[in-house]
Design a protein around this motif. Sequence first.
Motif, PDB file in Angstrom:
ATOM      1  N   CYS A 108      39.406  34.275  70.376  1.00 21.62           N
ATOM      2  CA  CYS A 108      39.706  35.324  71.357  1.00 21.62           C
ATOM      3  C   CYS A 108      38.929  36.601  71.045  1.00 21.62           C
ATOM      4  O   CYS A 108      38.424  37.276  71.948  1.00 21.62           O
ATOM      5  CB  CYS A 108      41.204  35.604  71.370  1.00 21.62           C
ATOM      6  SG  CYS A 108      42.201  34.266  72.060  1.00 21.62           S
ATOM      7  N   PHE A 109      38.843  36.938  69.766  1.00 23.26           N
ATOM      8  CA  PHE A 109      38.084  38.131  69.375  1.00 23.26           C
ATOM      9  C   PHE A 109      36.632  38.001  69.808  1.00 23.26           C
ATOM     10  O   PHE A 109      36.062  38.922  70.408  1.00 23.26           O
ATOM     11  CB  PHE A 109      38.170  38.336  67.864  1.00 23.26           C
ATOM     12  CG  PHE A 109      37.195  39.357  67.347  1.00 23.26           C
ATOM     13  CD1 PHE A 109      37.356  40.702  67.629  1.00 23.26           C
ATOM     14  CD2 PHE A 109      36.094  38.970  66.596  1.00 23.26           C
ATOM     15  CE1 PHE A 109      36.445  41.646  67.177  1.00 23.26           C
ATOM     16  CE2 PHE A 109      35.183  39.905  66.133  1.00 23.26           C
ATOM     17  CZ  PHE A 109      35.356  41.245  66.419  1.00 23.26           C
ATOM     18  N   GLU A 110      36.026  36.861  69.510  1.00 24.20           N
ATOM     19  CA  GLU A 110      34.619  36.672  69.858  1.00 24.20           C
ATOM     20  C   GLU A 110      34.411  36.696  71.371  1.00 24.20           C
ATOM     21  O   GLU A 110      33.345  37.099  71.844  1.00 24.20           O
ATOM     22  CB  GLU A 110      34.101  35.353  69.288  1.00 24.20           C
ATOM     23  CG  GLU A 110      34.051  35.297  67.773  1.00 24.20           C
ATOM     24  CD  GLU A 110      32.971  36.183  67.183  1.00 24.20           C
ATOM     25  OE1 GLU A 110      32.212  36.814  67.951  1.00 24.20           O
ATOM     26  OE2 GLU A 110      32.880  36.264  65.955  1.00 24.20           O
ATOM     27  N   ASN A 111      35.430  36.283  72.127  1.00 20.59           N
ATOM     28  CA  ASN A 111      35.299  36.248  73.588  1.00 20.59           C
ATOM     29  C   ASN A 111      35.763  37.538  74.247  1.00 20.59           C
ATOM     30  O   ASN A 111      35.763  37.647  75.470  1.00 20.59           O
ATOM     31  CB  ASN A 111      36.084  35.056  74.158  1.00 20.59           C
ATOM     32  CG  ASN A 111      35.576  34.620  75.510  1.00 20.59           C
ATOM     33  OD1 ASN A 111      34.378  34.477  75.717  1.00 20.59           O
ATOM     34  ND2 ASN A 111      36.485  34.401  76.449  1.00 20.59           N
ATOM     35  N   GLY A 112      36.172  38.503  73.443  1.00 20.61           N
ATOM     36  CA  GLY A 112      36.567  39.793  73.988  1.00 20.61           C
ATOM     37  C   GLY A 112      37.984  39.866  74.515  1.00 20.61           C
ATOM     38  O   GLY A 112      38.364  40.876  75.122  1.00 20.61           O
TER      39      GLY A 112
END
Length: 572
Positions: free
Chosen positions: A191-195
């Motif tokens: 989720c972090f990497e996908n914003g």
Amino acid sequence: MIKRMNAYRSRLDTALASLAGGDSIKAEALFRAILAEAPDCAEAWHGLACVARHTGQPRLAIASVAHALTLTQDNVERARFHLTLAASLDEAGHLREAVSACRVATLMEPRDFRAHALMSELLYRSEQNEAAASAFSMALSLAADPVPLLTRHGAFLMEQRRFAAAMACFRRLVALCPQEAAAHANLGAACFENGAMEEALAALRKAVALAPPSAQTLNNLGLVYQALGYSIPAEEAFDAALALFPDDCVLACNRATLLAETDREKEAETFFRDMIADGGAWSAQARFNLGMIQLGRGEFAQGWSNFESRQSLIESTVLPPWDGERTEGRVLIEGEQGLGDCLQFLRFVPDAALRAPLLLRLPEVLDPLLAFMPELQPLLRSGRVVLSGEATKRCSLLSLPARLGVTTVDASPYLDFGLSPEKGRIGIFNAGNPTYRFDARRSLPRAYFAPILAVQGVTFVNLQQEQDAALLEPGVEQGIGHTLVDTARALARCEMVIGVDTMMAHLTGAMGRPLWLLDREGGDWRWKGPDWYTGLRIFRPEGGLPPDEAWPPVIERVAQALRERSGGYDGV
């Protein structure tokens, strides 16, 4: 033949167990001992192929498994051997052939979930996304235990930077293993990497609550808090991660970056200088971070030099670099980072063109703005600057200050749309591109602007992209046009603009319109040192408060300043 192969079954199993345990030398010796007695043992040849893969010799693996295929007519064996062949071909760089071999494996043994799982990975890497997703669904339906499959597939998707697909995969894993901390941690990382920062925060906090977290999970938690503007819990997470691995450069660098962004630049600078002195893999990142601190202080000579360290962190073209020397060979000037960065550094192109003919390559959406840059127009007409063609050297647009030896910034406007500002027209925008990982800490909910929009005596013009005209607040005009030039014309008619740190802020400054910038606490280096634009006024929160507590008083200050400027009131 079958009886003779059965006689070697125990020895084959022992060899495979040795290989699974990491002892490839023992495994190879066992397989070769079998082949010395039975050179036509297909399983032993396949075993050697597995050893070759394990030791990073895919071409030898291909040869071994290919020979194994000539020694058996059993379709179950042949399906398994084709699976090994597919993996070996892939590791040798033959993706198309790997897909073909894997397809044979799925046809021969359609119930083997491993073949469908590998096919999914190969198809994803072949950019056949729908077929890849279908293959994985088939693998999942065949697997007796989907948990290891989902875990592996999610990790693969993360490696391929297919973060949205990884999120979906890890969501399924969490649904199956709701009490597994690792499942939540993996979901949080995706989720972090996908914003998707809010979902990332919830997943990572759940992971921490379920089990003692790893340093990586704490690091990700710190990054998510930082991205959301929660500086205090971000620092606590980084500190907890460093308590587990105090010598980890990644963790320490992330913490120092946070310090630099929260007005503790001296402490951050000391760390970055120490990391540079130590050398190592992260010294370039440290130099880049130090450069941004120096640029934020207006120390341009050292700052631009250190800022150039970012070039070692990104891919470059095959063209040799241009160092700013005078030449008649055409130089490719490439846009870098975001649209706002390109607009900010566009001012340096005319000076660069004095030293070399240029091929200017910007994101296409910005090209129409060049027609409204007076200094650039004669260079485009003469062919000194062109927008298509070939070049002999290259330079990033953001590297021009270093190449040109820039020590001061001329804040004069450099875009002119031939329109005069109209008294009382105030442009507003509240958010940037949501795909930017750290967008949450620079963008603001539109509702936060309510006190500003309540000020009377002015006409507000919406300059926020993707803001539907039907959903605009009462009395707010739509300024977003069909093209960026249309929007820029609407902006040009504004007496002043209020907004956050996005491309629209740089467009405002480049056009010479006064900008009231709602900047995050600490602020980006571009807004901390000498002004890059005339008429700039910055409003920032302070005290490390959560955004929902930090911004309301700042917005009230902006509203009050606007009332004083316009002589308006809000009726309260």
